[in-house]
Design a protein around this motif. Structure first.
Motif, short mmCIF file in Angstrom:
data_model
loop_
_atom_site.label_atom_id
_atom_site.label_comp_id
_atom_site.label_asym_id
_atom_site.label_seq_id
_atom_site.Cartn_x
_atom_site.Cartn_y
_atom_site.Cartn_z
N ALA A 21 0.83 -1.21 0.00
CA ALA A 21 0.00 0.00 0.00
C ALA A 21 0.86 1.26 0.00
N GLY A 22 2.20 1.09 -0.06
CA GLY A 22 3.09 2.25 -0.09
C GLY A 22 3.37 2.84 1.28
N VAL A 24 5.24 3.17 4.70
CA VAL A 24 6.58 2.92 5.25
C VAL A 24 6.49 2.90 6.78
N LEU A 25 7.05 1.85 7.38
CA LEU A 25 7.16 1.78 8.84
C LEU A 25 8.63 1.89 9.25
N THR A 26 8.87 2.39 10.45
CA THR A 26 10.22 2.29 11.02
C THR A 26 10.43 0.82 11.41
N GLU A 63 -3.12 2.09 11.22
CA GLU A 63 -3.35 1.31 10.00
C GLU A 63 -3.86 -0.06 10.44
N ARG A 91 -10.70 4.53 6.04
CA ARG A 91 -10.37 4.85 4.65
C ARG A 91 -9.59 3.68 4.06
N ARG A 93 -7.18 1.68 1.74
CA ARG A 93 -5.93 2.01 1.02
C ARG A 93 -5.57 0.94 0.00
N PRO A 132 -9.98 1.24 -2.55
CA PRO A 132 -8.96 2.25 -2.25
C PRO A 132 -9.44 3.68 -2.59
N GLY A 133 -9.26 4.59 -1.64
CA GLY A 133 -9.69 5.99 -1.81
C GLY A 133 -11.08 6.25 -1.27
N GLU A 134 -11.80 5.20 -0.88
CA GLU A 134 -13.16 5.39 -0.36
C GLU A 134 -13.15 5.26 1.17
#
Lengths: 180, 180
Positions: A21-22, A24-26, A63, A91, A93, A132-134
């Motif tokens: 989903a793009g 990024v986690l530490t 998330e 939302r 993703r 996604p986006g909804e």
């Protein structure tokens, strides 16, 4: 309770979904992904993976990752300490999430089935499908549950303070916060 | 005020940055991306692009896009209607964002410079550098400003209710909410 291997495997899979989903986690966040089986010991069917970014007295953001067909079981967020209870916006993703909330709805026509054996603990059937986006906002103290489609799902949650220990589940067998 | 062409161009560019961060918008959201030049008419240097997902009485979530080197000018969110003011968490999703807040900091050693000609309206210098996956929470009523690195930036904002009309900017020339 989840075994160490189950926990590590679920964390790794959840991290892959988030990356897809793009998101990024530490490294510290990835190592601490929360895996909730709600005390039912059937993670693939009833479960949820979570990353909590922030949870202050006023604001929470997370998330949520659902594996294919996985269900977050029916619950509501009741008033706590004189406040109205948690308000949530979901939302989507990645993937598809089927959200069920209080309101008009027909279980016979619904696109999802509750996890086998626990059907009697699912009572609300207004169906909202998020791609996604909804997104959809759920008012406080409103029964809801959700299930991922066949490709799994990643869902961002924007909400007021999260107090998992106050959540009320329809299924009396569920334990959201393990005692140990 | 931004011309129609400037607005369309900034929206298109912001949409590209969001897509690069893996963030999916509906067509309606993409067409309504907010472009703020803060009334200074110098969008490339002082400006911000925003998508507001939700803004209820209690919770707000946005995506912020900054073009390379673009600065969101110094401001604070004061108490409103008996509440403590807006609390914000910024989480970097793409690029690098340099955040400056109240506290110890040396302008001479800072990695960013305020937009030329408006230097006197930047007064806080505690430097926080956010890369993708990193975040920082800003308490209410705290002066802050931020600038994108050379590759621009996408930042998720999780906060209490947003009331742009209540924001207090250090630069007296700034108009956050245009009159027309």
């Amino acid at each position: 309770m989840l075994s160490r291997d189950q926990l590590a495997s679920a964390r790794g899979r959840a991290h892959e979904y988030l990356a897809r989903a793009g998101i990024v986690l530490t490294p510290a966040e990835a190592a601490a992904i929360e895996v909730a089986d709600f005390g039912l010991g059937d993670l693939e069917r009833t479960g949820l993976q979570l990353v909590t970014y922030v949870n202050t007295a006023r604001v929470c953001a997370k998330e949520l990752v659902l594996f294919p067909g996985q269900t977050c079981p029916e619950h509501r967020h009741p008033p706590v300490d004189g406040g109205p209870g948690k308000e949530e916006t979901f939302r989507c993703r990645l993937g598809t999430v089927y959200l069920y909330v209080e309101g008009e709805g027909d279980p016979a026509g619904a696109l999802c089935r509750p996890p086998a054996g626990r059907e009697h603990t699912y009572t609300v059937w207004r169906e909202i499908i998020l791609q996604p986006g909804e997104q959809h906002t759920i008012p406080p103290d409103t029964l809801h549950w959700f299930q991922a489609g066949a490709a799994g799902a990643v869902v961002s949650e924007f909400s007021t303070r999260s107090r998992d220990e106050s959540d009320v589940f329809t299924d009396p067998r569920i334990v959201r916060v393990p005692a140990c």
